[in-house]
Design a protein around this motif. Structure first.
Motif, PDB file in Angstrom:
ATOM      1  N   ALA A 146       6.865  -0.173  -1.596  1.00 52.06           N
ATOM      2  CA  ALA A 146       5.690  -1.020  -1.793  1.00 52.06           C
ATOM      3  C   ALA A 146       5.988  -2.132  -2.794  1.00 52.06           C
ATOM      4  N   LEU A 147       6.879  -1.832  -3.747  1.00 52.04           N
ATOM      5  CA  LEU A 147       7.145  -2.821  -4.793  1.00 52.04           C
ATOM      6  C   LEU A 147       8.267  -3.785  -4.414  1.00 52.04           C
ATOM      7  N   ALA A 148       8.863  -3.586  -3.258  1.00 55.21           N
ATOM      8  CA  ALA A 148      10.064  -4.330  -2.882  1.00 55.21           C
ATOM      9  C   ALA A 148       9.900  -5.841  -3.057  1.00 55.21           C
ATOM     10  N   CYS A 149       8.750  -6.355  -2.706  1.00 51.37           N
ATOM     11  CA  CYS A 149       8.587  -7.809  -2.738  1.00 51.37           C
ATOM     12  C   CYS A 149       7.708  -8.283  -3.895  1.00 51.37           C
ATOM     13  N   ASP A 150       7.657  -7.503  -4.972  1.00 52.45           N
ATOM     14  CA  ASP A 150       6.834  -7.849  -6.134  1.00 52.45           C
ATOM     15  C   ASP A 150       5.413  -8.229  -5.748  1.00 52.45           C
ATOM     16  N   PRO A 151       4.649  -7.299  -5.204  1.00 51.67           N
ATOM     17  CA  PRO A 151       3.293  -7.645  -4.772  1.00 51.67           C
ATOM     18  C   PRO A 151       2.388  -7.912  -5.976  1.00 51.67           C
ATOM     19  N   GLU A 152       1.328  -8.679  -5.724  1.00 51.63           N
ATOM     20  CA  GLU A 152       0.352  -8.922  -6.795  1.00 51.63           C
ATOM     21  C   GLU A 152      -0.668  -7.797  -6.849  1.00 51.63           C
ATOM     22  N   LEU A 153      -0.810  -7.100  -5.713  1.00 49.86           N
ATOM     23  CA  LEU A 153      -1.793  -6.026  -5.655  1.00 49.86           C
ATOM     24  C   LEU A 153      -1.184  -4.837  -4.944  1.00 49.86           C
ATOM     25  N   LEU A 154      -1.318  -3.677  -5.576  1.00 49.49           N
ATOM     26  CA  LEU A 154      -0.837  -2.446  -4.951  1.00 49.49           C
ATOM     27  C   LEU A 154      -2.046  -1.562  -4.675  1.00 49.49           C
ATOM     28  N   ILE A 155      -2.229  -1.193  -3.438  1.00 46.98           N
ATOM     29  CA  ILE A 155      -3.317  -0.283  -3.106  1.00 46.98           C
ATOM     30  C   ILE A 155      -2.730   1.113  -2.966  1.00 46.98           C
ATOM     31  N   MET A 165       0.835  -1.200   0.000  1.00 43.88           N
ATOM     32  CA  MET A 165       0.000   0.000   0.000  1.00 43.88           C
ATOM     33  C   MET A 165       0.868   1.246   0.000  1.00 43.88           C
ATOM     34  N   ILE A 166       0.453   2.236  -0.750  1.00 45.89           N
ATOM     35  CA  ILE A 166       1.087   3.549  -0.635  1.00 45.89           C
ATOM     36  C   ILE A 166       0.037   4.568  -0.222  1.00 45.89           C
ATOM     37  N   PHE A 167       0.514   5.618   0.420  1.00 44.82           N
ATOM     38  CA  PHE A 167      -0.430   6.515   1.077  1.00 44.82           C
ATOM     39  C   PHE A 167      -0.404   7.917   0.487  1.00 44.82           C
ATOM     40  N   GLN A 168      -1.361   8.680   0.985  1.00 41.06           N
ATOM     41  CA  GLN A 168      -1.602  10.004   0.453  1.00 41.06           C
ATOM     42  C   GLN A 168      -0.423  10.949   0.649  1.00 41.06           C
ATOM     43  N   ASP A 169       0.089  11.018   1.874  1.00 41.03           N
ATOM     44  CA  ASP A 169       1.040  12.082   2.169  1.00 41.03           C
ATOM     45  C   ASP A 169       2.453  11.520   2.341  1.00 41.03           C
ATOM     46  N   PRO A 170       3.263  11.630   1.291  1.00 41.29           N
ATOM     47  CA  PRO A 170       4.612  11.066   1.399  1.00 41.29           C
ATOM     48  C   PRO A 170       5.471  11.812   2.415  1.00 41.29           C
ATOM     49  N   LEU A 191       2.454   6.807  17.843  1.00 45.39           N
ATOM     50  CA  LEU A 191       1.738   5.637  17.315  1.00 45.39           C
ATOM     51  C   LEU A 191       0.581   6.034  16.401  1.00 45.39           C
ATOM     52  N   ASN A 192       0.163   7.294  16.473  1.00 43.57           N
ATOM     53  CA  ASN A 192      -0.901   7.756  15.575  1.00 43.57           C
ATOM     54  C   ASN A 192      -0.374   8.324  14.269  1.00 43.57           C
ATOM     55  N   GLN A 193       0.950   8.345  14.112  1.00 43.96           N
ATOM     56  CA  GLN A 193       1.521   8.969  12.919  1.00 43.96           C
ATOM     57  C   GLN A 193       1.359   8.066  11.697  1.00 43.96           C
ATOM     58  N   ASP A 194       1.415   8.717  10.540  1.00 45.41           N
ATOM     59  CA  ASP A 194       1.264   7.983   9.279  1.00 45.41           C
ATOM     60  C   ASP A 194       2.341   6.923   9.076  1.00 45.41           C
ATOM     61  N   PHE A 195       3.581   7.253   9.503  1.00 47.94           N
ATOM     62  CA  PHE A 195       4.652   6.292   9.193  1.00 47.94           C
ATOM     63  C   PHE A 195       4.521   5.010   9.998  1.00 47.94           C
ATOM     64  N   ILE A 196       3.780   5.034  11.089  1.00 41.79           N
ATOM     65  CA  ILE A 196       3.503   3.800  11.817  1.00 41.79           C
ATOM     66  C   ILE A 196       2.549   2.933  10.999  1.00 41.79           C
ATOM     67  N   ARG A 197       1.565   3.594  10.360  1.00 43.70           N
ATOM     68  CA  ARG A 197       0.663   2.863   9.472  1.00 43.70           C
ATOM     69  C   ARG A 197       1.476   2.247   8.330  1.00 43.70           C
ATOM     70  N   THR A 198       2.433   3.021   7.802  1.00 49.60           N
ATOM     71  CA  THR A 198       3.287   2.496   6.738  1.00 49.60           C
ATOM     72  C   THR A 198       4.048   1.261   7.221  1.00 49.60           C
ATOM     73  N   ALA A 199       4.625   1.368   8.423  1.00 48.67           N
ATOM     74  CA  ALA A 199       5.394   0.244   8.951  1.00 48.67           C
ATOM     75  C   ALA A 199       4.508  -0.991   9.086  1.00 48.67           C
ATOM     76  N   ASN A 200       3.264  -0.791   9.530  1.00 48.59           N
ATOM     77  CA  ASN A 200       2.340  -1.920   9.631  1.00 48.59           C
ATOM     78  C   ASN A 200       1.990  -2.458   8.252  1.00 48.59           C
ATOM     79  N   ALA A 201       1.820  -1.544   7.302  1.00 47.63           N
ATOM     80  CA  ALA A 201       1.449  -1.962   5.952  1.00 47.63           C
ATOM     81  C   ALA A 201       2.584  -2.730   5.286  1.00 47.63           C
ATOM     82  N   LYS A 202       3.810  -2.553   5.781  1.00 44.77           N
ATOM     83  CA  LYS A 202       4.935  -3.300   5.235  1.00 44.77           C
ATOM     84  C   LYS A 202       4.969  -4.718   5.777  1.00 44.77           C
TER      85      LYS A 202
END
Lengths: 330, 334
Positions: free
Chosen positions: A171-180, A97-102, B228-239
């Protein structure tokens, strides 16, 4: 249907229990994603599109959020039944997954290299050196110049667009089948937005993954999506392919969305905004949630809730306009 | 970075001058005759005269200050009026005792405080959260002298588990190298002395560590909750990272900055402020020494000890500031 689906979401309900009542953030959503296709989920803020995405990843903040009903079949396996440990094996590996605010989605205190290799080392049995090599390739893939040196940089040393590229690489590191992709371009400059969309299109062509593109920008939909689901107040109101959505939109809400885009070729007119506000999800009334703002609303719309049905082949709409039409036709 | 450290060390000079003026003034601002107040009413005129001469109390103030500073720079911090030993010598055995106790207390405080804070934040509103935060509230509100006395009553008087006072039992021999007894006993392989000094430091260590522990726990909790409410924690979980990695790596490193500030501040505070604990547990440290010196009006000792503690406080703050860079690479020192 004998088709092979990568992801099938069936009757998904995600709720938030708050002090002032239960918020039905996602309320009975159905869709599927085929391998390699791009599905757009469109809607305004609070329509439940991000929560749909987080539900697929099982990352709905809990408490107060909870998936209360439904199935999320990934290659036929129901993700809802999976344990947290099993889900961790899927997240970032099969579905990422990638998110809105980088700007805020990368951890500010670790180098980009550390954050990239971490995903690899979690899901793949690789040495630190192999992971670093792969990370360099990934940065190269997403178009970051001088990737090897950039691995040692921290997120704050990158521009917004570059950070989103890093997020994509991660997000692409592990060659995902689905990217959200949850509004991946919203926080970026217009020129950078176009670059990121181009990049996603290119990567999809090269790597063949499916994408769920969450956006409120119909421009993005036109650019990249194969099929589109329109959401309103946690419900899906229309679901069809991109061409039908722009050529023959069926739902009054979709009309409203399309009318609120400025058009180049026509004479200058005031843009037609959809009047009113989205409903308070804690206190939904009976009937269609869009009825209050709908130009075509009838008395029955405030009493009877519409159901999603196929009004033309490959075109699903949830609106009483078509239900009644069908009734009168029959 | 090096430039920054040099600049900060240079800044020590004005701090040093400021503190030395304060410490110097302390002795001279006593109403009446300082010599008399130090030696007491029974002192003879000759004794008073010789003390005035020794401390150069008859010179004009600026001259006195200049000669005091000259001595300080040469490393001569004066002599104790009571023992006639040089202050440096007196402090050289007491300062390690205080540092050892403060470090011990701080390590207990950090380990328990940070862990309790993290678990409370990760399991917010759980029974553990409520229990540890109530405990922390008690911890900050507990007067040390009362806690110390209760500990002595329970563990020494009633249960006979731990010795009530001192650093070593009478009759325990330890060859001192650094004057940190725990370190010395390890260096000399003297396990009996190690056990003995550990038994002695446990109670004062815990008593001294209670307040910092409570503050650190609360600070860690609130800082972790925010992170724990920050976005990068969500990113870490999503990884798909394991939960302990998300919490102890991604969240903690971000949440640690305010905790580090508190730790640095508390350490400086412990070094100078262990008076109560050292007095209750008869710990032969600087705090108790200053306290006794104040009571016996041994002002040269008070004056010099204040100077040393102030310099250490500033140095600890400098170390804290340098450590910031490790936890947050966005910090720039130039």
């Amino acid at each position: 249907m004998g088709e092979n689906f990568l992801l099938q979401v069936r009757d998904l309900h995600t709720q938030f229990v708050t002090q002032s009542g239960v918020v039905k953030a996602v309320d009975g959503v159905n869709f599927e994603v085929k391998p390699g296709e791009t599905l757009g989920i469109v809607g305004e803020s609070g329509s439940g599109k991000s929560m749909t995405a987080l539900s697929i990843m099982k990352l709905v903040p809990s408490p107060p959020g909870e998936i209360v009903k439904g199935e999320i079949l990934y290659n036929g396996d129901d993700l809802i039944k999976k344990t947290e440990k099993q889900m961790r094996h899927i997240r970032g590996n099969k579905i990422s997954m990638i998110f809105q605010d980088p700007m805020t989605s990368l951890n500010p205190v670790f180098t980009v290299g550390e954050q990239l290799t971490e995903t690899l080392r979690t899901h793949r049995n690789v040495s630190k050196r192999q992971a670093l090599e792969h990370a360099t390739e990934l940065l190269n893939l997403v178009g970051i110049p001088d990737p090897k040196a950039r691995l040692k940089n921290y997120p704050h040393e990158f521009s917004g667009g570059m950070r989103q590229r890093v997020m994509i690489a991660m997000a692409l590191a592990c060659d995902p089948e689905l990217l959200i992709a949850d509004e991946p371009t919203t926080a970026l400059d217009v020129t950078v937005q176009a670059q990121i969309l181009e990049l996603l299109k290119k990567l999809q062509k090269e790597l063949g993954m499916a994408i769920i593109m969450i956006t409120h920008d119909l421009g993005v939909v036109a650019e990249i999506c194969d099929r589109v689901m329109v959401m309103y107040a946690g419900k899906q109101v229309e679901f069809t392919d991109r061409f039908r959505l722009f050529d023959v939109p069926k739902h009054p809400y979709t009309w409203g969305l399309l009318n609120s885009i400025p058009k180049m070729e026509k004479e200058k007119k005031r843009l037609k905004a959809i009047s009113g506000h989205p409903p308070d999800l804690r206190h939904l009334r009976k009937g269609c949630p869009f009825a209050e703002r709908c130009p075509k609303a009838k008395a029955s719309c405030r009493i009877q809730a519409p159901h999603l049905q196929e009004v033309e082949p490959g075109h699903l709409v949830s609106c009483l306009l078509y239900e009644e039409e069908k009734v009168t036709l029959e | 970075m090096i430039n920054y450290i040099i600049r900060r060390l240079l800044l020590l000079i004005p701090v040093f001058i400021g503190v030395s003026i304060l410490a110097f003034a302390l002795l001279r601002l006593i109403p009446g005759d300082p010599a008399k107040s130090m030696l007491g009413n029974k002192a003879t005129e000759a004794q008073l005269q010789s003390l005035r001469a020794e401390l150069k109390l008859n010179d004009p103030l600026p001259v006195q200050y200049a000669s005091y500073m000259k001595d300080v720079i040469k490393g001569d911090l004066g002599k104790s009026i009571k023992s006639h030993d040089s202050v440096i010598k007196e402090i050289s055995t007491r300062l390690p005792a205080t540092i050892e106790l403060s470090l011990f207390a701080l390590i207990i405080a950090i380990v328990i405080g940070v862990l309790a804070g993290i678990i409370s934040a990760a399991k917010r509103s759980s029974w553990f959260d409520h229990l540890s935060m109530t405990g922390a509230l008690f911890g900050v509100s507990m007067p040390i002298f009362w806690l110390g006395l209760m500990m002595i009553w329970l563990f020494s008087v009633t249960l006979h588990w731990l010795p009530p006072s001192g650093r070593l039992s009478v009759g325990t021999h330890l060859q001192t190298i650094t004057n940190f007894y725990l370190v010395d006993s390890i260096l000399t392989g003297n396990w009996f002395a190690f056990k003995d000094s550990l038994a002695h430091i446990l109670m004062p260590g815990f008593a001294l560590g209670t307040i910092p522990m409570a503050i650190i726990a609360r600070m860690t909790r609130s800082s972790m909750l925010e992170v724990l409410n920050q976005d990068f924690i969500r990113t870490a979980n999503a990884k798909g990272l394991a939960k302990y990695l998300v919490i102890f790596k991604h969240a903690l490193k971000n949440a640690f900055l305010p905790v580090l500030t508190v730790i640095g501040f508390q350490f400086g505070f412990l070094l100078g402020g262990a008076v109560l604990t050292e007095t209750i547990f008869s710990w032969p440290g600087v705090g108790r020494y200053v306290y006794q010196s104040i009571l016996s009006r041994d002002y040269p000792v008070v004056q010099s000890t204040i100077l040393i503690i102030a310099v250490m406080f500033v140095l600890i703050n400098l170390i804290t500031d340098i450590l910031y860079k490790y936890f947050d690479p966005r910090i720039r020192y130039d």
